[in-house]
Motif scaffolding. Structure first.
Motif, short mmCIF file in Angstrom:
data_model
loop_
_atom_site.label_atom_id
_atom_site.label_comp_id
_atom_site.label_asym_id
_atom_site.label_seq_id
_atom_site.Cartn_x
_atom_site.Cartn_y
_atom_site.Cartn_z
N LEU A 43 0.72 -1.17 -0.03
CA LEU A 43 -0.03 0.06 0.04
C LEU A 43 0.89 1.19 -0.02
CD1 LEU A 43 -2.89 1.01 0.19
CD2 LEU A 43 -2.60 1.10 2.60
N ILE A 44 1.97 1.16 0.84
CA ILE A 44 2.77 2.36 0.88
C ILE A 44 3.60 2.45 -0.60
CG2 ILE A 44 5.11 3.33 1.94
CD1 ILE A 44 4.37 1.79 4.44
N TYR A 45 3.68 1.43 -1.18
CA TYR A 45 4.35 1.54 -2.42
C TYR A 45 3.91 2.31 -3.61
CZ TYR A 45 6.71 -0.20 -6.70
OH TYR A 45 7.78 -0.19 -7.72
N LEU A 46 2.41 1.81 -3.38
CA LEU A 46 1.43 2.63 -4.68
C LEU A 46 0.90 3.71 -4.23
CD1 LEU A 46 -1.08 -0.68 -4.72
CD2 LEU A 46 0.75 -0.03 -6.28
N THR A 47 0.99 4.05 -3.05
CA THR A 47 0.43 5.51 -2.49
C THR A 47 1.27 6.67 -2.21
OG1 THR A 47 -0.05 4.65 -0.38
CG2 THR A 47 -1.84 4.29 -1.86
N ASN A 48 2.47 6.11 -1.88
CA ASN A 48 3.59 7.02 -1.28
C ASN A 48 4.58 7.24 -2.39
OD1 ASN A 48 5.53 8.43 -0.08
ND2 ASN A 48 4.77 8.10 2.05
N LYS A 49 4.27 8.27 -3.22
CA LYS A 49 5.26 8.39 -4.51
C LYS A 49 6.67 8.64 -4.08
CE LYS A 49 5.82 11.22 -8.67
NZ LYS A 49 5.32 12.17 -9.51
N ARG A 50 6.69 9.58 -2.74
CA ARG A 50 8.21 9.83 -2.37
C ARG A 50 8.98 8.70 -1.99
NH1 ARG A 50 11.58 9.22 2.21
NH2 ARG A 50 12.96 11.19 2.08
N GLU A 51 8.39 7.90 -1.12
CA GLU A 51 8.99 6.77 -0.49
C GLU A 51 9.31 5.94 -1.47
OE1 GLU A 51 9.63 6.64 2.67
OE2 GLU A 51 8.79 8.64 3.23
N ARG A 52 8.39 5.52 -2.36
CA ARG A 52 8.66 4.74 -3.57
C ARG A 52 9.91 5.04 -4.50
NH1 ARG A 52 4.13 4.74 -5.87
NH2 ARG A 52 4.33 6.26 -7.79
N TRP A 53 9.79 6.33 -4.62
CA TRP A 53 10.80 6.99 -5.69
C TRP A 53 12.23 6.94 -5.13
CZ3 TRP A 53 14.68 10.37 -6.31
CH2 TRP A 53 15.09 10.59 -7.88
N VAL A 54 12.26 7.30 -3.79
CA VAL A 54 13.62 7.33 -3.32
C VAL A 54 14.17 5.87 -3.02
CG1 VAL A 54 15.06 7.95 -1.25
CG2 VAL A 54 13.25 9.57 -2.15
N THR A 55 13.40 5.00 -2.59
CA THR A 55 13.74 3.68 -2.42
C THR A 55 14.18 2.80 -3.75
OG1 THR A 55 12.14 3.27 -0.55
CG2 THR A 55 12.98 1.30 -1.81
#
Length: 311
Positions: A43-55
């Motif tokens: 869910l975090i991966y899909l909805t949190n663009k910042r966390e996904r992008w940096v990771t």
């Protein structure tokens, strides 16, 4: 006056809600917390663009041979572990000590700590953002006099809650300023253990650029100063998560370069030590932290850093 009261009330309400949630989660078994984090990670991966992008950006830099699909999968696993760490804060800080102790399934490399203290020297534990570092703090402060730096949270009303959780087994928390550094030196001279976050980016002037997975990262220079003054031994410590079951404490020998009196060499050894810990399970490292941010700030006009513009 009225506006100040309302702001304080808002902070207090938010802090109370978070503290209440940690208290409730502290009563839940780790199996249930892992199941919840397994749902939260995607869910975090899909909805949190910042966390996904940096990771994903960090993973693509440190593991350039990964395919796009492999990088995405590793990013999802990493965010799942990060969610688990947040859910487990109540366990580490508020659960009955015997319950936390029982969740520590094994300890590897304790002799590295014991040998240093037998020699009459202090021990510096490099504790990267890997697995559940709060469980590592619990174990260390349960077994040794242990001192670590502490910076109050942004939600100031959570400060006594977090401080109590970290100090309840005997840890001594000191401020992140010269007075805190002096306290670390005194602890080491008493042949005690101290903890340092080796992967937290320092302020300008308190670090040097040193390679981390082959790319320069701004790295603190506190360690060589402490070693030079105390002849302390250095180890890397992590609490590796065994999903749904508990944790394994691992102590690893630090890279020998940490003992260099050259700041860049010492920082290179620190980063190599963190890399070795990540090798235990890359998914358990907190890749959503902008580890290369200051490189971009320093060299933002160079074309080869264009792909890091969002940092």
């Amino acid at each position: 006056m009225t506006q100040q009261t309302g702001t304080t009330s808002g902070r207090f309400t938010k802090a109370s809600a978070i503290s209440w949630l940690w208290r409730q989660l502290s009563r839940w078994p780790l199996t249930r917390l892992w199941r919840i984090s397994s749902a939260l990670g995607p869910l975090i991966y899909l909805t949190n663009k910042r966390e996904r992008w940096v990771t994903e950006r960090n993973l693509s830099v440190v593991y350039p041979d990964l395919s796009t699909a492999e990088c995405k999968t590793l990013a999802q696993h990493s965010l799942r572990h990060s969610a688990a760490t947040m859910l487990e804060l109540g366990h580490a800080w508020m659960a009955e000590p015997h319950k936390v102790d029982a969740s520590i399934l094994a300890v590897f490399g304790r002799d590295k700590l014991d040998n240093a203290r037998t020699d009459g020297r202090g021990v510096i534990v490099l504790a990267p953002h890997f697995g559940n570092w709060e469980v590592l703090n619990f174990w260390l402060s349960s077994h040794f006099p242990f001192t670590a730096m502490y910076e109050p949270p942004k939600i100031i009303d959570l400060d006594p809650v977090i401080r109590h959780g970290r100090e309840r087994m005997g840890a001594s928390l000191v401020p992140t300023n010269p007075r805190g550094v002096a306290a670390l030196l005194k602890a080491l001279k008493r042949s005690e253990a101290i903890g340092i976050l080796p992967d937290q980016e320092p302020d300008w002037g308190s670090g040097v650029f040193a390679p981390f997975f082959g790319r320069d990262a701004y790295t603190a220079t506190l360690l060589p100063k402490l070693v030079a003054r105390t002849q302390a031994r250095v180890v890397t410590g992590v609490a590796l998560r065994v999903p749904g079951k508990g944790f394994e404490i691992h102590f690893l020998e630090a890279d020998e370069r940490v003992y260099s009196d050259d700041d860049v060499q010492s920082a290179t050894g620190v980063n190599a030590s963190v890399e070795a810990a990540i090798g235990l399970d890359a998914a358990q490292y907190q890749w959503e932290y902008k580890r290369y941010r200051k490189v971009v700030q320093e060299q933002q006009n160079l074309s080869n850093f264009r792909d890091f513009r969002l940092y």
